[in-house]
Design a protein around this motif. Structure first.
Motif, mmCIF file in Angstrom:
data_model
loop_
_atom_site.group_PDB
_atom_site.id
_atom_site.type_symbol
_atom_site.label_atom_id
_atom_site.label_comp_id
_atom_site.label_asym_id
_atom_site.label_seq_id
_atom_site.Cartn_x
_atom_site.Cartn_y
_atom_site.Cartn_z
ATOM 1 N N TYR A 185 0.817 -1.216 0.000
ATOM 2 C CA TYR A 185 0.000 0.000 0.000
ATOM 3 C C TYR A 185 0.855 1.271 0.000
ATOM 4 N N THR B 97 -7.986 2.943 -0.496
ATOM 5 C CA THR B 97 -7.548 1.575 -0.196
ATOM 6 C C THR B 97 -8.754 0.725 0.202
ATOM 7 N N ALA C 23 -7.428 -2.485 4.801
ATOM 8 C CA ALA C 23 -6.156 -2.576 4.077
ATOM 9 C C ALA C 23 -4.971 -2.581 5.028
#
Length: 533
Positions: free
Chosen positions: A285, A302, A306
């Motif tokens: 991420y 996201t 996440a």
């Protein structure tokens, strides 16, 4: 004499076997037509079958109710409902095996079967209730039955969707393929599409019943039956109305443009909370965010959960450090805290690393994120949440403000509840952010989930951004057209420009006004019937 008796007994045996087969025939028809309705959604997606799959059950309910010494039609309807919802929701079995939660193989299978059977039976009960009402109308005129049948079905769906366990409305059988008819959702939400499907099936069924009862001509029944003519006219008219809404231009003023990026992390639930999963989340991420920033995005979305951290720990992660360094807004899925419990939340992190808004998931997954009637079922199903604390729902009246204006938020299961999106749109939400994690289900589930998001985009007339863990992430315009969709079980980043809107459809303004209108009209019609009887 003995030969005659043997022959007579043989004929009686044949008649008995024939009678048994005939008695089973209605159940086979109900089962088959329910299965056909189940094929309308992903993974098969034969949406057109929804316009005929209810008609056989309608015919059975009415014709059997008119005959004496017949078994009640409610069991047939229950079988139809279990078949439809069982096929449509078969992806529930994807939660097995739950070894990532520490559940052994056989108990995991038992839990999955229980969940699948429970929701299928639950859906079947609603169809049985509908049939029970229709039985009382068997002697009424066909027009009354069509009005009542449509109104009761819509009313039952409205009642069902007001509870915690909801997914497979008849309306979503048309998504994502029949975008034109889905635009009727802008008028009164999913009830408009459900009413259209039920009414059309009712007209076809009543046409068949009328033909078999009257045999008014030797010509093919479709040439002489007024019900089929009305059904054809209704289908064409409804699609023309939908087409008018579908071809309406979408305003795209430069001042309303917003370039949004999504990150699909592709982290299996089996390792999500393990050191390997945490490392992949932090790396994937953070790198995805930096990659999207280099593409000139205004914000990054996201998926649900996440970053598997609580809010107090989120600030110190490399992802938030990257936000602080680059100054581009990120919407991050993580966990909030409420006393000794936790929430599944989406946070707005602005350029200085500060969290300025938070949305807590309001619709939790029954049997997944919490146990309904936990005192009774908790010992049977156990708790499926990956965290030790109890997950609690957010407030139903949340507002999610961002640096770009108010957003409409849907976290995972909430996509099935149009009222969640309608309320936020009516309160000023300008675009949809859908954040989800469907990694623990089979591949059909994220396709159906995407179909739900398409309906929400059309109903509210909003652009939609969908970020998922393993697929399918997507960008959808207000007409329900998928501008981009990800692969499945892949790591991906993608950016697209969407546009903020403040329009309000009839549905956003007035909600589901059609169902009360249909129920009120049915009550009035029943009153007239009683008065004239």
């Amino acid at each position: 004499m003995q030969k005659k008796q043997s022959k007579k007994l043989g004929e009686m045996g044949k008649q008995g076997r024939l009678g048994e087969r005939l008695s089973l025939l209605p159940y086979l028809i109900a089962l088959g037509s329910g299965i056909v309705m189940g094929l309308t959604v992903a993974p098969v997606g034969a949406w057109f079958l929804a316009w005929i799959a209810l008609a056989p059950l309608w015919i059975l309910v009415i014709t059997l109710s008119k005959r004496k010494n017949q078994s009640p039609p409610a069991p047939l309807a229950l079988l139809w409902g279990v078949a439809y919802h069982g096929i449509a929701l078969s992806w529930i079995m994807g939660i097995h095996p739950m070894d990532w939660l520490g559940v052994p193989w056989w108990p995991s299978l038992a839990i999955a079967l229980f969940c699948w059977g429970f929701v299928s039976l639950y859906g079947g009960v609603f169809v049985a209730v509908w049939a029970a009402v229709m039985v009382r109308l068997a002697q009424q005129k066909a027009g009354i039955r069509i009005l009542f049948g449509t109104a009761i079905w819509c009313g039952l769906e409205a009642l069902w969707s007001a509870g915690p366990l909801w997914w497979s409305s008849l309306a979503y059988t048309q998504s994502p393929h029949n975008l034109i008819i889905l635009h009727l959702g802008q008028l009164s939400g999913t009830s408009t599409i459900t009413a259209a499907i039920v009414a059309f099936n009712g007209l076809i069924a009543e046409g068949w019943i009328n033909y078999k009862e009257n045999k008014i001509s030797s010509a093919p029944w479709w040439f002489v039956n007024r019900y089929l003519a009305i059904a054809t006219g209704l289908l064409i008219t409804l699609h023309l109305i939908g087409l008018v809404l579908y071809i309406r231009p979408i305003a795209q003023p430069p001042a309303a443009a917003l370039k949004v990026g999504i990150i699909q992390g592709n982290i299996p639930n089996k390792i999500k909370l393990a050191p390997e999963g945490l490392h992949r989340a932090i790396t994937g991420y953070t790198n995805g965010y930096l990659n999207l920033v280099n593409q000139g995005v205004d914000a990054v979305l996201t998926p649900e959960g996440a970053m598997p951290f609580f809010q107090r720990d989120l600030i110190g992660t490399p992802l938030v450090s990257a936000v602080r360094e680059k100054g581009v807004v990120a919407w991050i899925g993580a966990f909030g805290e409420r006393g000794r419990s936790y929430t599944n939340s989406l946070f707005t992190v602005i350029g200085n690393g500060e969290i300025v808004s938070r949305y807590d998931k309001a619709k939790l997954v029954p049997l997944g994120e919490y146990i309904p009637f936990e005192g009774i079922l908790g010992g049977i199903v156990q708790r499926l949440s990956p965290l030790d604390e109890h997950q609690v729902p957010g407030s139903p009246n949340q507002i999610f403000n961002t640096p770009f204006g108010q957003a409409i938020i849907g976290i995972c299961y909430e996509s099935a509840f149009p009222e969640q999106f309608r309320r936020q749109a009516a309160a000023g939400g300008q675009f949809i952010l859908s954040s989800s994690n469907d990694a623990h289900y089979s591949a059909a589930m994220p396709l159906q989930h995407h179909a739900q998001d398409i309906m929400r985009a059309i109903e509210t007339d909003r652009w939609s951004v969908r970020a998922t863990n393993t697929g399918y992430s997507a960008f959808v315009d207000p007409h329900g057209r998928t501008l981009w969709i990800s692969g499945y079980n892949t790591y991906e980043t993608h950016a697209t420009t969407i546009y903020r809107q403040q329009t309000k459809t009839f549905y956003v303004r007035w909600g589901d006004w059609l169902t009360p209108l249909l129920l009120g009209s049915s009550a009035l019609g029943w009153g007239l019937v009683i008065r004239n009887s």
